[in-house]
Design a protein around this motif. Structure first.
Motif, short mmCIF file in Angstrom:
data_model
loop_
_atom_site.label_atom_id
_atom_site.label_comp_id
_atom_site.label_asym_id
_atom_site.label_seq_id
_atom_site.Cartn_x
_atom_site.Cartn_y
_atom_site.Cartn_z
N CYS A 168 -34.04 44.96 58.74
CA CYS A 168 -32.88 44.52 57.96
C CYS A 168 -32.82 43.00 57.83
CB CYS A 168 -31.61 45.02 58.63
SG CYS A 168 -30.12 44.52 57.77
N HIS A 200 -29.20 41.68 59.60
CA HIS A 200 -28.95 41.55 61.04
C HIS A 200 -30.31 41.60 61.72
CE1 HIS A 200 -29.47 45.95 61.46
NE2 HIS A 200 -29.48 45.76 62.77
N CYS A 233 -28.22 49.74 55.24
CA CYS A 233 -28.71 49.51 56.60
C CYS A 233 -27.87 50.34 57.55
CB CYS A 233 -28.63 48.04 56.97
SG CYS A 233 -28.98 47.79 58.71
N GLY A 236 -28.00 50.05 60.66
CA GLY A 236 -27.68 49.23 61.82
C GLY A 236 -26.39 48.45 61.63
N CYS A 237 -26.27 47.79 60.47
CA CYS A 237 -25.10 46.93 60.29
C CYS A 237 -24.22 47.39 59.14
CB CYS A 237 -25.52 45.47 60.10
SG CYS A 237 -26.45 45.17 58.59
N THR A 288 -24.53 47.56 55.87
CA THR A 288 -24.40 46.88 54.59
C THR A 288 -25.21 47.67 53.58
OG1 THR A 288 -26.24 45.47 55.19
CG2 THR A 288 -24.04 44.51 55.35
ZN LIG Z 1 -28.63 45.62 58.97
#
Ligand SMILES: [Zn+2]
Length: 590
Positions: free
Chosen positions: A40, A43, A61, A63-64, A66
């Motif tokens: 990503c 992040h 993403c 993970g974060c 977005t």
């Molecule tokens: Zn991310």
């Protein structure tokens, strides 16, 4: 969103664009089933959770959290407004955007803007060519080399040199631009009341540092003198392109790294920023000597939620940091501060200790409020009720600016522990002050009896008698003096003892720079405290001093334990508790 591009054109551009291709310019993608995956860009992560769907032409993403389409991706990664992202893609996929109809004023302004941009760009090219010139740029190149600015970094920042002559730039650009254009761009000036021929270059014999907007366009210059002379820095005047309070130096290079690292480092000087970048610390921008403005804070807020201030350690730097803090807080940014050792700026620090140590230093930066409370309590007199009140009143205006209630009560508690006042009483007064917009509080201190200050007594004893002084020297190390002035006096006395010289106040006074320390020293010299039994007095003071240190340690450990409890870190809390008990036991006389 208000813009001039027709919807059907935007649809056309979107459908012709390939999100996999656009993302691949920034992220290394690998095929995974019907998706592509990569690390990503928004992040930092070690296993790819950034996913692109070529079918749907979107990214997300995991993970974060977005996500967006091809326009959004360009906007986010390059910090572009929507229209600019559309324009970039349009030219990639060969779609022509019809020009908007503009009224006369709009087209005139746009033309003016273009001319300003062009003349600034040309000027930057001229200045870099002058720096590269074997003779003309020699002195400037030597200067830059002496500060280890060579090679790639010079071209990256388009650093340049203006000759000492009066009309070199004007003559060089005169073919393409009118005097009027160059004057509007702030590059030349007209002598007062002079005729049109009386123009001259604004920047002469200066190192030229281009100021760039978010997209890297040159919009003005900072110009530094080499060697002696005033002013040290000369800036372009404000123009329709360049507004002093709306630019952060290095932003076009730092915006992307800032997003990735979710943090901005704010420094004061051009060369602090350039040095950091040169050494691979990329999320750094500089205020360049102006007080931080709400617009600049807004610029930062567009990219990060967290800012570390690294300003000079002199009093001007401290004041600038304090003002900057309030401006950043208004924008809801979380603010930390790092205090460099005296005499250092980020440039010199990175040069001397290396980028790794600078990063470690950033890592250790304290929340601004914590540092401010520490500062206030270390320099205040916590031994008297009035002194404690003063410390509280010094911190209160800043505390009142913390909008988050939870956070604020945390700091109230921290302050109450540090300053030794009851935090319920403090909280009550703070609330009252907030609602009534007062800037002062009155709080009943816990310790109503004034305790004598063992550090001060020890310094009196150090100056009274060599035998006693030697005894203190053997048992108290300098860093056990928490008061910086008393510590400095101690240091001087220890120095004399070590070379077997007599300890005399008048001789010491010659060696003291700070007026406050001098005043304290002369006061002690004039009004020494008489001890019945100096050796016994020294013993008692040393015991008190050690006890005070242990008490401080206990407060700190309690704070850490509370923190660990709050964060649910049970093992850590237990560990701290064990330490705490050991320290508490050491207070019990054996
Ligand atoms: Zn991310």
């Amino acid at each position: 969103m208000k813009h001039f591009i027709p919807e059907n054109i935007i649809d056309e551009i979107r459908s012709r664009s390939d999100i996999v291709e656009i993302v691949s310019e920034v992220v290394v993608l690998k095929k995974a089933g019907k998706y592509f995956k990569g690390l990503c860009p928004f992040h930092s992560e070690k296993t790819p959770s950034f996913t692109v769907s070529p079918d749907k032409q979107i990214y997300h993403c995991f993970g974060c959290a977005t996500g967006g389409n091809v326009f959004k991706f360009l906007m986010e990664t390059q910090s572009l407004p929507f229209v600019e992202a559309v324009k970039i893609l349009a030219s990639k996929v060969n779609v022509v955007i019809p020009s908007p109809r503009k009224n006369a004023t709009e087209s005139r302004q746009e033309k003016e803007r273009e001319t300003l941009l062009k003349s600034n760009r040309r000027a930057a090219e001229y200045f870099t060519a002058t720096l590269d010139h074997p003779q003309k740029g020699k002195k400037a190149r030597e200067y830059l080399e002496s500060r280890s600015f060579t090679g790639e970094i010079l071209s990256k920042y388009q650093l340049g040199w203006s000759t000492p002559n009066w009309q070199d730039l004007m003559n060089a650009l005169g073919q393409k631009f009118s005097h009027r254009d160059l004057e509007n761009a702030g590059l030349i000036k007209q002598k007062d009341g002079g005729s049109s021929s009386n123009y001259y270059d604004r920047f002469r014999a200066r190192l030229m540092i281009p100021l760039q907007d978010l997209y890297g366009n040159v919009i003005g210059f900072g110009a530094r003198i080499i060697g002696e002379g005033e002013p040290k820095y000369l800036n372009s005047p404000e123009t329709p392109l360049y507004k002093k309070g709306r630019v952060l130096f290095g932003m076009h290079l730092a915006k992307q790294p800032m997003r990735q690292q979710k943090q901005a480092i704010l420094v004061e000087g051009y060369f602090d920023q350039i040095r950091a970048h040169q050494k691979g610390i990329l999320n750094v921008v500089a205020t360049c000597g102006t007080a931080l403005t709400p617009e600049q804070a807004g610029l930062l807020k567009n990219h990060v939620n967290s800012v570390v201030l690294v300003f000079d350690s002199d009093s001007a730097g401290k004041l600038a940091a304090q003002r900057g803090y309030q401006v950043l807080l208004e924008k809801d940014l979380s603010v930390k501060i790092g205090h460099l050792p005296k005499g250092h700026d980020p440039d010199s620090y990175i040069q001397e200790f290396g980028p790794e140590n600078f990063l470690q230093f950033i890592e250790n930066a304290k929340p601004f409020i914590e540092s401010y409370i520490d500062d206030a309590s270390n320099s205040g007199n916590l031994e008297s009720p009035a002194g404690r009140m003063e410390v509280v009143n010094q911190v209160l205006p800043l505390l009142a600016k913390v909008k988050n209630n939870l956070e604020r009560s945390e700091w109230v508690r921290y302050l109450s522990e540090k300053a030794g006042v009851d935090d319920n009483a403090l909280l009550k007064e703070l609330k009252k002050a907030l609602t009534q917009n007062q800037s002062q509080v009155k709080v009943a201190p816990i310790r109503s009896l004034d305790k004598p200050n063992p550090e001060l007594y020890l310094v009196h004893l150090l100056l009274s008698n060599q035998q006693v002084a030697r005894k203190i020297r053997a048992r108290v190390s300098l860093d056990e003096f928490s008061d910086p002035e008393l510590r400095q006096i101690g240091e001087l006395v220890y120095g004399l003892l070590d070379i077997e010289q007599p300890v005399q106040v008048d001789r010491l006074l010659d060696q003291v720079e700070r007026p406050e320390t001098r005043a304290l020293l002369s006061k002690i010299g004039l009004k020494p405290i008489a001890f019945d039994d100096p050796l016994k007095g020294a013993d008692d003071c040393i015991t008190e001093l050690k006890k005070a240190h242990i008490e401080k340690k206990i407060i700190e450990l309690k704070r850490l334990r509370n923190q660990a409890d709050k964060a649910g870190k049970i093992a850590e809390s237990r560990e701290i508790h064990t330490q705490l008990r050991k320290v508490q036991h050491s207070l019990i006389p054996g």
